[in-house]
Design a protein around this motif. Structure first.
Motif, PDB file in Angstrom:
ATOM      1  N   ARG A   1       0.594  -1.128  -0.083  1.00 29.32           N
ATOM      2  CA  ARG A   1      -0.139  -0.024   0.119  1.00 29.32           C
ATOM      3  C   ARG A   1       0.757   1.146   0.044  1.00 29.32           C
ATOM      4  NH1 ARG A   1      -5.366  -0.243   3.557  1.00 29.32           N
ATOM      5  NH2 ARG A   1      -6.651  -1.802   2.217  1.00 29.32           N
TER       6      ARG A   1
ATOM      7  N   VAL B   1       4.852   6.828   1.657  1.00 30.08           N
ATOM      8  CA  VAL B   1       5.444   8.095   2.248  1.00 30.08           C
ATOM      9  C   VAL B   1       4.947   8.318   3.552  1.00 30.08           C
ATOM     10  CG1 VAL B   1       5.640  10.229   1.402  1.00 30.08           C
ATOM     11  CG2 VAL B   1       5.784   8.856  -0.376  1.00 30.08           C
TER      12      VAL B   1
ATOM     13  N   LEU C   1      10.426  11.389  -5.975  1.00 30.94           N
ATOM     14  CA  LEU C   1       9.072  11.268  -6.438  1.00 30.94           C
ATOM     15  C   LEU C   1       8.809  11.989  -7.684  1.00 30.94           C
ATOM     16  CD1 LEU C   1       8.808   9.339  -3.936  1.00 30.94           C
ATOM     17  CD2 LEU C   1       6.508  10.083  -3.876  1.00 30.94           C
TER      18      LEU C   1
ATOM     19  N   TYR D   1       5.527  13.546  -9.873  1.00 39.15           N
ATOM     20  CA  TYR D   1       4.131  13.707 -10.000  1.00 39.15           C
ATOM     21  C   TYR D   1       3.962  14.411 -11.422  1.00 39.15           C
ATOM     22  CZ  TYR D   1       3.159  12.653  -5.156  1.00 39.15           C
ATOM     23  OH  TYR D   1       2.951  12.106  -4.020  1.00 39.15           O
TER      24      TYR D   1
ATOM     25  N   LEU E   1       2.581   9.064 -11.681  1.00 39.45           N
ATOM     26  CA  LEU E   1       3.562   8.950 -10.415  1.00 39.45           C
ATOM     27  C   LEU E   1       4.441   8.023 -10.564  1.00 39.45           C
ATOM     28  CD1 LEU E   1       4.107  10.139  -7.671  1.00 39.45           C
ATOM     29  CD2 LEU E   1       2.332   8.571  -6.600  1.00 39.45           C
TER      30      LEU E   1
ATOM     31  N   SER F   1       7.170   6.481  -8.070  1.00 38.05           N
ATOM     32  CA  SER F   1       7.640   6.491  -6.844  1.00 38.05           C
ATOM     33  C   SER F   1       8.455   5.059  -6.426  1.00 38.05           C
ATOM     34  CB  SER F   1       6.526   6.187  -5.694  1.00 38.05           C
ATOM     35  OG  SER F   1       6.947   6.201  -4.310  1.00 38.05           O
TER      36      SER F   1
ATOM     37  N   ARG G   1      10.352   1.880  -3.683  1.00 41.48           N
ATOM     38  CA  ARG G   1      10.087   0.977  -2.408  1.00 41.48           C
ATOM     39  C   ARG G   1      11.562   0.743  -1.891  1.00 41.48           C
ATOM     40  NH1 ARG G   1       5.880   2.833  -2.315  1.00 41.48           N
ATOM     41  NH2 ARG G   1       3.936   1.902  -2.395  1.00 41.48           N
TER      42      ARG G   1
ATOM     43  N   TYR H   1       2.512   4.661 -10.916  1.00 39.30           N
ATOM     44  CA  TYR H   1       0.858   4.539 -11.094  1.00 39.30           C
ATOM     45  C   TYR H   1       0.657   5.478 -12.285  1.00 39.30           C
ATOM     46  CZ  TYR H   1       0.738   3.664  -5.959  1.00 39.30           C
ATOM     47  OH  TYR H   1       0.938   3.043  -4.938  1.00 39.30           O
TER      48      TYR H   1
ATOM     49  N   PRO I   1      -5.165   9.133  -2.891  1.00 37.35           N
ATOM     50  CA  PRO I   1      -3.754   8.902  -2.718  1.00 37.35           C
ATOM     51  C   PRO I   1      -2.801   9.860  -3.204  1.00 37.35           C
ATOM     52  CG  PRO I   1      -4.306   7.299  -4.260  1.00 37.35           C
ATOM     53  CD  PRO I   1      -5.646   7.900  -3.860  1.00 37.35           C
ATOM     54  N   THR I   2      -2.975  11.002  -3.831  1.00 33.15           N
ATOM     55  CA  THR I   2      -2.348  12.051  -4.631  1.00 33.15           C
ATOM     56  C   THR I   2      -1.540  12.678  -3.550  1.00 33.15           C
ATOM     57  OG1 THR I   2      -4.282  12.169  -5.997  1.00 33.15           O
ATOM     58  CG2 THR I   2      -2.300  13.274  -6.641  1.00 33.15           C
TER      59      THR I   2
ATOM     60  N   ALA J   1      -0.642  11.409  -0.713  1.00 38.68           N
ATOM     61  CA  ALA J   1       0.081  10.501   0.229  1.00 38.68           C
ATOM     62  C   ALA J   1      -0.175  10.693   1.702  1.00 38.68           C
ATOM     63  CB  ALA J   1       1.493  10.513   0.226  1.00 38.68           C
TER      64      ALA J   1
END
Ligand code: RFL
Ligand code: PHB
Length: 390
Positions: A44, A47, A198, A200, A209, A211, A213, A221, A291-292, A294
């Motif tokens: 999920r 950030v 990140l 956007y 997006l 991002s 991990r 995304y 989620p935009t 975070a």
């Protein structure tokens, strides 16, 4: 079985609440519908706001986050081939922490179990009873039979699809809801992030997006239909579309093996009140943000901070003012995060229903953020996180 606080749900809200209560000498039991492997593997959020990072460190569960997490001092907004960096350090003196939610869940489960905490996984058929008395109880099925948990307080941490919110009668609850006419297609890929920060991206084809991990795993995304059919998205099509939306001179997108794909619908949702008798709702059980910004996990952590303070006072000295004002206190922050998440979503997505005038308004707003220190600071201040208790 008897405990002080009965917690429904072992997501970030339930686990963090149980851990912080333990640090304050308060006992709890967590009832979780799914298996441990399932909740520990659920991909999920990524950030963490600085105040939430600090909360985890102060609570003694920040060691792996500090070792493996990535501190980000800014994010990049991209449109029409141009980048604007929002410099968090320069504008606010703060940063965010990129560290995956499922690792926080693993870290919290490990901490609870090491301290002898009780988490009952695969507890199903949960029902909440006598919430308006001073002796509420929870019924649930576990190990093949129905069982009963007596407690003084019930914490509903069972997410958006849980049962706790429904225990508040419709006659006293008020729901604020907005569904967006798009979703996000999210992928996890075994490839080094194509950017250190990140990105956007607003694009006429739709939002994207970038991002991450870890230094070798990317999370990306794409804006899509809310009910997008994943079968239509081959790996090649996903990388081609991402390349188009992130296009900028000198930017190279590094494709890699896609290990997970999913579609998330986008909504803004608040259910008030957040308290009913001895029941308190926390996190996604009470509110959802797109989620935009975070914000979802961070809002859950803020609710936990407010309830921990209130319960510590109540169990300690009987002072009940913190419990009485719990919802009001949380909602001040919730609504600010709602506004920010809605604004980021409106600023960066393609809206098919927009008139040419509305499209120009969106362009002008983004151009203003690009050109104004004041507007960039507003974005930065909200992104790195408002104080946990407002
Ligand atoms: P959770 O995580 O949904 O946990 C609820 C738990 O309750 C269990 N449960 C039950 N247990 C017993 N009985 C029942 N009847 C039950 N019903 C449910 C569930 O199995 C589960 O274990 O809620 P919580 O703890 O409030 O945490 C909220 C966060 O998970 C959520 O807000 C974030 O993931 C949102 N989010 C993001 N938040 C951020 O702060 N930063 C981000 O970068 C970010 N990115 C995201 C996100 C959410 C996403 N999705 C998939 C919705 C990106 C995505 C794609
Ligand atoms: C993520 O890494 O999953 C992520 C990052 C930023 C967002 C949403 C999701 O705004």
């Amino acid at each position: 079985m008897r405990t002080q606080v009965g917690i429904v749900g072992a997501g970030p809200a339930g686990l963090l609440l149980s851990h912080l209560l333990h640090l304050n000498g308060i006992e709890s039991v967590i009832l979780e519908a799914r298996s441990r492997a399932y909740v520990e593997g659920r991909i999920r959020a990524g950030v963490l706001e600085q105040p939430v990072e600090q909360l985890l460190i102060d609570a003694g569960v920040g060691d792996r986050m500090r070792a493996e997490g990535m501190e980000h001092a800014g994010v990049i907004l991209r449109t029409e081939g141009r980048d604007h960096r929002i410099d968090f350090e320069a504008l606010t003196g703060k940063h965010v922490m990129v560290y995956p939610q499922h690792k926080i869940v693993q870290d919290l489960i490990a901490a609870r179990l090491a301290a002898g905490g009780q988490i009952l996984f695969e507890a199903t058929g949960v029902s909440l009873n006598d919430l308006r008395t001073d002796a509420p109880f929870i019924l649930y099925d576990h190990a093949g039979r129905q069982q009963r948990l007596d407690c003084a307080i019930v914490a509903g941490c069972d997410g958006f699809h849980g049962i706790s919110r429904d225990a508040i009668p419709a006659s006293i609850s008020r729901v604020y809801d907005r569904e967006y006419p798009f979703g996000w297609l999210g992928i996890l890929a075994d490839t080094a992030p194509s950017s250190d920060e990140l990105v956007y991206a607003r694009h006429d084809r739709g939002f994207a997006l970038l991002s991450m991990r870890s230094p070798s795993v990317s999370r990306l995304y794409l804006q899509c239909e809310p009910d997008e059919d994943l079968a239509l998205w081959s790996d090649d099509r996903i990388w081609d579309e991402l390349s188009l939306r992130f296009a900028r001179d000198g930017f190279v997108l590094r494709p890699g093996a896609i290990t997970q794909k999913g579609v998330t619908a986008m909504r803004s949702f608040v259910s008030e009140p957040m308290q009913y008798g001895r029941l308190f709702l926390l996190g996604d059980a009470a509110h959802i943000v797109p989620p935009t910004g975070a914000k979802g996990l961070n809002l859950a952590a803020a609710d936990v901070a407010v309830l921990t303070r209130a319960l510590t006072a109540w169990f300690g000295s009987g002072a009940s003012d913190g419990l009485e004002t719990y919802g009001q206190t949380c909602l001040r922050r919730v609504w600010k995060a709602q506004r920010f998440s809605w604004w980021m979503t409106s600023l960066l997505h393609r809206f098919d229903t927009h008139s040419p005038f509305e499209r120009q308004m969106q362009r002008a707003e983004l151009d203003y953020v690009f050109g104004s220190v004041a507007a960039s600071t507003t974005l930065a201040e909200n992104y790195v996180g408002l104080p946990l208790i407002l």
